[in-house]
Design a protein around this motif. Structure first.
Motif, PDB file in Angstrom:
ATOM      1  N   ALA A 164       0.921  -1.242  -0.005  1.00  0.00           N
ATOM      2  CA  ALA A 164       0.086   0.054  -0.101  1.00  0.00           C
ATOM      3  C   ALA A 164       0.949   1.338   0.017  1.00  0.00           C
ATOM      4  CB  ALA A 164      -0.976  -0.014   1.164  1.00  0.00           C
ATOM      5  N   SER A 165       2.232   1.347   0.899  1.00  0.00           N
ATOM      6  CA  SER A 165       2.697   2.362   0.941  1.00  0.00           C
ATOM      7  C   SER A 165       3.790   2.669  -0.100  1.00  0.00           C
ATOM      8  CB  SER A 165       3.230   2.708   2.278  1.00  0.00           C
ATOM      9  OG  SER A 165       4.080   1.653   2.506  1.00  0.00           O
ATOM     10  N   ASP A 166       4.416   1.467  -0.583  1.00  0.00           N
ATOM     11  CA  ASP A 166       5.670   1.550  -1.417  1.00  0.00           C
ATOM     12  C   ASP A 166       5.314   1.092  -2.928  1.00  0.00           C
ATOM     13  OD1 ASP A 166       6.487   2.376   0.978  1.00  0.00           O
ATOM     14  OD2 ASP A 166       8.284   0.671   1.287  1.00  0.00           O
ATOM     15  N   GLY A 167       4.244   0.147  -2.983  1.00  0.00           N
ATOM     16  CA  GLY A 167       3.899  -0.537  -4.283  1.00  0.00           C
ATOM     17  C   GLY A 167       4.694  -1.871  -4.672  1.00  0.00           C
ATOM     18  N   GLU A 168       4.264  -2.380  -5.566  1.00  0.00           N
ATOM     19  CA  GLU A 168       4.758  -3.855  -5.897  1.00  0.00           C
ATOM     20  C   GLU A 168       6.129  -3.841  -6.200  1.00  0.00           C
ATOM     21  OE1 GLU A 168       2.583  -6.153  -8.608  1.00  0.00           O
ATOM     22  OE2 GLU A 168       4.024  -7.628  -8.669  1.00  0.00           O
ATOM     23  N   GLU A 169       7.068  -2.717  -6.952  1.00  0.00           N
ATOM     24  CA  GLU A 169       8.144  -2.844  -7.454  1.00  0.00           C
ATOM     25  C   GLU A 169       8.877  -2.790  -6.199  1.00  0.00           C
ATOM     26  OE1 GLU A 169      10.244  -3.469 -10.083  1.00  0.00           O
ATOM     27  OE2 GLU A 169       7.957  -4.534 -10.466  1.00  0.00           O
ATOM     28  N   ALA A 170       8.741  -1.891  -5.191  1.00  0.00           N
ATOM     29  CA  ALA A 170       9.586  -1.837  -4.106  1.00  0.00           C
ATOM     30  C   ALA A 170       9.404  -3.148  -3.253  1.00  0.00           C
ATOM     31  CB  ALA A 170       9.124  -0.355  -3.068  1.00  0.00           C
ATOM     32  N   PHE A 171       8.235  -3.698  -3.021  1.00  0.00           N
ATOM     33  CA  PHE A 171       8.381  -5.001  -2.724  1.00  0.00           C
ATOM     34  C   PHE A 171       9.309  -6.046  -3.111  1.00  0.00           C
ATOM     35  CE2 PHE A 171       6.533  -9.260  -2.370  1.00  0.00           C
ATOM     36  CZ  PHE A 171       6.749  -9.529  -0.923  1.00  0.00           C
ATOM     37  N   ARG A 172       9.068  -5.931  -4.473  1.00  0.00           N
ATOM     38  CA  ARG A 172       9.858  -7.057  -5.379  1.00  0.00           C
ATOM     39  C   ARG A 172      11.399  -6.666  -4.887  1.00  0.00           C
ATOM     40  NH1 ARG A 172       6.721 -10.554  -5.494  1.00  0.00           N
ATOM     41  NH2 ARG A 172       4.770 -10.077  -6.760  1.00  0.00           N
ATOM     42  N   SER A 173      11.843  -5.408  -4.940  1.00  0.00           N
ATOM     43  CA  SER A 173      13.233  -5.236  -4.746  1.00  0.00           C
ATOM     44  C   SER A 173      13.713  -5.715  -3.223  1.00  0.00           C
ATOM     45  CB  SER A 173      13.552  -3.820  -4.880  1.00  0.00           C
ATOM     46  OG  SER A 173      13.257  -3.461  -6.204  1.00  0.00           O
ATOM     47  N   MET A 174      12.839  -5.504  -2.047  1.00  0.00           N
ATOM     48  CA  MET A 174      13.052  -6.228  -0.941  1.00  0.00           C
ATOM     49  C   MET A 174      13.110  -7.448  -0.984  1.00  0.00           C
ATOM     50  SD  MET A 174      10.550  -3.861   1.552  1.00  0.00           S
ATOM     51  CE  MET A 174      10.181  -2.490   1.509  1.00  0.00           C
ATOM     52  N   GLU A 175      12.167  -8.220  -1.673  1.00  0.00           N
ATOM     53  CA  GLU A 175      12.063  -9.564  -1.672  1.00  0.00           C
ATOM     54  C   GLU A 175      13.518 -10.229  -2.414  1.00  0.00           C
ATOM     55  OE1 GLU A 175       9.362 -11.159  -4.844  1.00  0.00           O
ATOM     56  OE2 GLU A 175       8.639 -12.315  -3.272  1.00  0.00           O
ATOM     57  N   GLN A 176      13.948  -9.465  -3.392  1.00  0.00           N
ATOM     58  CA  GLN A 176      15.272  -9.873  -4.235  1.00  0.00           C
ATOM     59  C   GLN A 176      16.370  -9.869  -3.270  1.00  0.00           C
ATOM     60  OE1 GLN A 176      15.523  -8.588  -7.903  1.00  0.00           O
ATOM     61  NE2 GLN A 176      17.779  -9.171  -8.145  1.00  0.00           N
TER      62      GLN A 176
ATOM     63  N   GLY B 296       4.614 -15.929  -3.269  1.00  0.00           N
ATOM     64  CA  GLY B 296       4.196 -16.488  -4.732  1.00  0.00           C
ATOM     65  C   GLY B 296       4.857 -15.981  -6.290  1.00  0.00           C
ATOM     66  N   GLY B 297       5.161 -14.290  -5.942  1.00  0.00           N
ATOM     67  CA  GLY B 297       5.653 -13.780  -7.153  1.00  0.00           C
ATOM     68  C   GLY B 297       7.060 -13.803  -7.307  1.00  0.00           C
ATOM     69  N   SER B 298       7.859 -14.424  -6.174  1.00  0.00           N
ATOM     70  CA  SER B 298       9.286 -14.305  -6.269  1.00  0.00           C
ATOM     71  C   SER B 298       9.690 -14.639  -7.674  1.00  0.00           C
ATOM     72  CB  SER B 298       9.997 -14.974  -5.143  1.00  0.00           C
ATOM     73  OG  SER B 298       9.423 -16.449  -5.227  1.00  0.00           O
ATOM     74  N   VAL B 299       8.984 -15.744  -8.479  1.00  0.00           N
ATOM     75  CA  VAL B 299       9.844 -16.249  -9.692  1.00  0.00           C
ATOM     76  C   VAL B 299       9.740 -15.344 -10.863  1.00  0.00           C
ATOM     77  CG1 VAL B 299       9.519 -18.677  -9.006  1.00  0.00           C
ATOM     78  CG2 VAL B 299       7.810 -17.447 -10.273  1.00  0.00           C
ATOM     79  N   LEU B 300       8.846 -14.259 -10.366  1.00  0.00           N
ATOM     80  CA  LEU B 300       8.565 -13.336 -11.914  1.00  0.00           C
ATOM     81  C   LEU B 300       9.845 -12.728 -12.201  1.00  0.00           C
ATOM     82  CD1 LEU B 300       4.986 -11.936 -10.529  1.00  0.00           C
ATOM     83  CD2 LEU B 300       5.532 -13.856 -12.200  1.00  0.00           C
ATOM     84  N   ARG B 301      11.009 -12.171 -11.453  1.00  0.00           N
ATOM     85  CA  ARG B 301      11.798 -11.461 -11.859  1.00  0.00           C
ATOM     86  C   ARG B 301      12.940 -12.438 -12.294  1.00  0.00           C
ATOM     87  NH1 ARG B 301      14.017  -6.263  -8.359  1.00  0.00           N
ATOM     88  NH2 ARG B 301      12.211  -4.990  -8.386  1.00  0.00           N
ATOM     89  N   ASP B 302      13.644 -12.403 -13.447  1.00  0.00           N
ATOM     90  CA  ASP B 302      14.637 -13.111 -14.122  1.00  0.00           C
ATOM     91  C   ASP B 302      15.718 -13.339 -13.036  1.00  0.00           C
ATOM     92  OD1 ASP B 302      13.068 -14.046 -16.195  1.00  0.00           O
ATOM     93  OD2 ASP B 302      13.886 -12.661 -17.518  1.00  0.00           O
ATOM     94  N   GLU B 303      16.315 -12.141 -12.625  1.00  0.00           N
ATOM     95  CA  GLU B 303      17.308 -12.462 -11.622  1.00  0.00           C
ATOM     96  C   GLU B 303      17.142 -13.619 -10.517  1.00  0.00           C
ATOM     97  OE1 GLU B 303      15.878  -9.421 -12.706  1.00  0.00           O
ATOM     98  OE2 GLU B 303      17.030  -7.971 -11.852  1.00  0.00           O
TER      99      GLU B 303
END
Ligand SMILES: Nc1ncnc2c1ncn2[C@@H]1O[C@H](COP(=O)(O)OP(=O)(O)OP(=O)(O)O)[C@@H](O)[C@H]1O
Ligand SMILES: O=C(O)C1=C[C@@H](O)[C@@H](O)[C@H](O)C1
Ligand SMILES: [Mg+2]
Length: 413
Positions: A298-310, A328-335
């Motif tokens: 809600a506050s930072d958006g999906e991209e920010a979450f994905r960077s933390m996840e990476q 569940g979405g961790s496989v979406l980024r190629d890296e």
């Protein structure tokens, strides 16, 4: 100072040698991290029973031991043992690399071979490659000398590339030394690094369709040969079994799958059944951020979450022997695909769309079973690209865990 058997080196947190030697049940084997300043005292006054020697001491140790012909030929020692009251040095890496090469099916005959690195392992590899009648052998080094090529001027037509440097070794598991896109003629890559299982160099080679081998076969074969010098007993018949056991034991089990499919639940059950440590990347993100996942979205958006996840995936997936439940979405980024694959077996959890939990999951909350089916159709190729095995989550978690453990065992045979 009193020592048993063990590995002598400067930094050893990556080493699987204790696991291999202790598995033989014939002697206790530990790690001896020694600074360059303390090496002389260690070699002269340490009352150890026997040693393996690794980077950066393989050449240095030669002055403290009686060398056998193979150690004289190669100018470096990886095994030190007592015989007839004399401290002796030999080289079993030679034997280990021969084993690796024959197992890999890579044949250097009439090929242009590029060896990266000019330390002890490089000399050993070069000696074996030269005996295979290659077309040409180049050794790349940071040292300036006529016998080496520089990293700025590598032969781009190399057909076989062998990394003997520690680049890509745990804890720097995501480092790489060259970009294989520059080597259009390259057919095969050997990386002597074994932790992680697949360095970025090997993952790239695999994607480009090249033959690959990591350093595990060499590590195990040289260890068992050293054990013969330590004990006078023969262990070679166990080589293939120990390679397989080591692979299964050290790889993480990473659980992937749709949001709410049971990754955390099943991951915990696998950890309980195997005695492994369980880590959830989502829980780790929440701990680091000090906020819940819906709050972060809600506050930072999906991209920010994905960077933390990476960042979290990078830290956790380079470890060994864990059970890791991912988001569940961790496989979406190629890296992330490479991060997950470098040191792990990936298990996809499949669950009927009508049973997927959606509450508190920002990307699936409020979605119908049909919507979730569409989401899966979009993501399926990503799960497929990462998974080694998949399992239906339609039994009690303990039963699903048993199925996974069984599949992993069968898969590694
Ligand atoms: N085999 C099972 N039997 C009964 N309930 C299950 C089973 N597998 C999962 N569940 C239930 O389904 C819900 C979702 O499971 P879980 O939280 O483990 O999913 P997840 O894949 O980790 O979710 P996320 O994608 O949010 O990380 C939980 O309430 C869990 O108890
Ligand atoms: O990393 C290790 O544990 C080792 C690597 C090689 O140098 C081997 O020669 C040594 O015996 C053990
Ligand atoms: Mg979860």
């Amino acid at each position: 100072m009193s020592f048993g058997f063990g590995l002598l080196g400067e930094k050893l947190s990556h080493s699987y040698s204790p696991m291999i030697h202790n598995a033989l049940g014939a002697y206790d084997y530990g790690l001896y991290e020694v600074t360059p300043e303390a090496l002389e005292d260690f070699m002269k006054n340490g009352t150890f029973s026997g040693l393996n020697v690794t980077s950066p001491y393989k050449k240095e140790v030669c002055k403290y031991v009686e060398l056998d012909p193979i150690a004289i030929k190669l100018g470096n020692v990886n095994t030190v043992y007592h015989k007839d009251g004399i401290l002796r040095g030999t080289n079993t890496d030679y034997f280990g690399f021969l084993y690796l090469l024959s197992l890999s099916g890579i044949n250097p005959e009439d090929k242009k071979v590029l060896i990266l690195g000019s330390g002890g392992a490089s000399d050993t590899v070069k000696s074996i490659i030269e005996a295979c009648k290659p077309k040409d052998v180049f050794v790349a080094s940071r040292k300036k000398s006529k016998e080496y090529v520089s990293y700025n001027n590598l032969p781009k037509d190399a057909q076989i590339i062998i990394n003997t440097t520690p680049v890509g070794t745990y804890p720097n598991s995501y480092d790489t030394i060259i970009d294989l896109k520059d080597f259009e003629k390259c057919e095969a890559v050997i990386d002597l690094v074994y932790n992680p299982f697949k360095t970025p160099l090997l993952l790239q080679a695999e994607k480009l369709g090249m033959k690959i081998s990591n350093g595990i076969p060499m590590l195990v074969a040289q260890a068992l040969r050293s054990a013969e010098f330590f004990t006078g007993m023969s262990f070679r018949r166990y080589t293939a079994d120990i390679i397989q056991e080591l692979e299964t034991y050290v790889k993480n089990i990473v659980i992937i799958g749709m949001p709410g499919s049971g990754k955390t639940t099943i991951g915990k059950a696998v950890a309980a059944a195997t005695g492994r440590t369980f880590i959830s990347t989502d829980e780790e993100i929440v701990k680091r951020a000090g906020r819940s996942i819906p709050e972060i979205f809600a506050s930072d958006g999906e991209e920010a979450f994905r960077s933390m996840e990476q960042a979290v995936l990078k830290d956790i997936c380079k470890e060994s022997g864990l059970v890791i439940a991912t988001g569940g979405g961790s496989v979406l980024r190629d890296e992330n695909k490479d991060i997950i694959r470098c040191n792990s077996i990936a298990v996809e959890i499949l669950r009927d769309y009508s049973l997927l939990s959606t509450e508190g999951r920002p990307l699936s909350e409020g979605k119908s079973a049909e919507d979730l089916e569409v989401m899966y159709a979009e993501r399926n190729c990503h799960y497929d690209a990462v998974k080694d095995i998949s399992v239906e989550n339609n039994l009690a978690p303990e039963e699903v865990a048993k199925l996974i453990i069984d599949k992993i065992r069968r898969n590694s045979k």
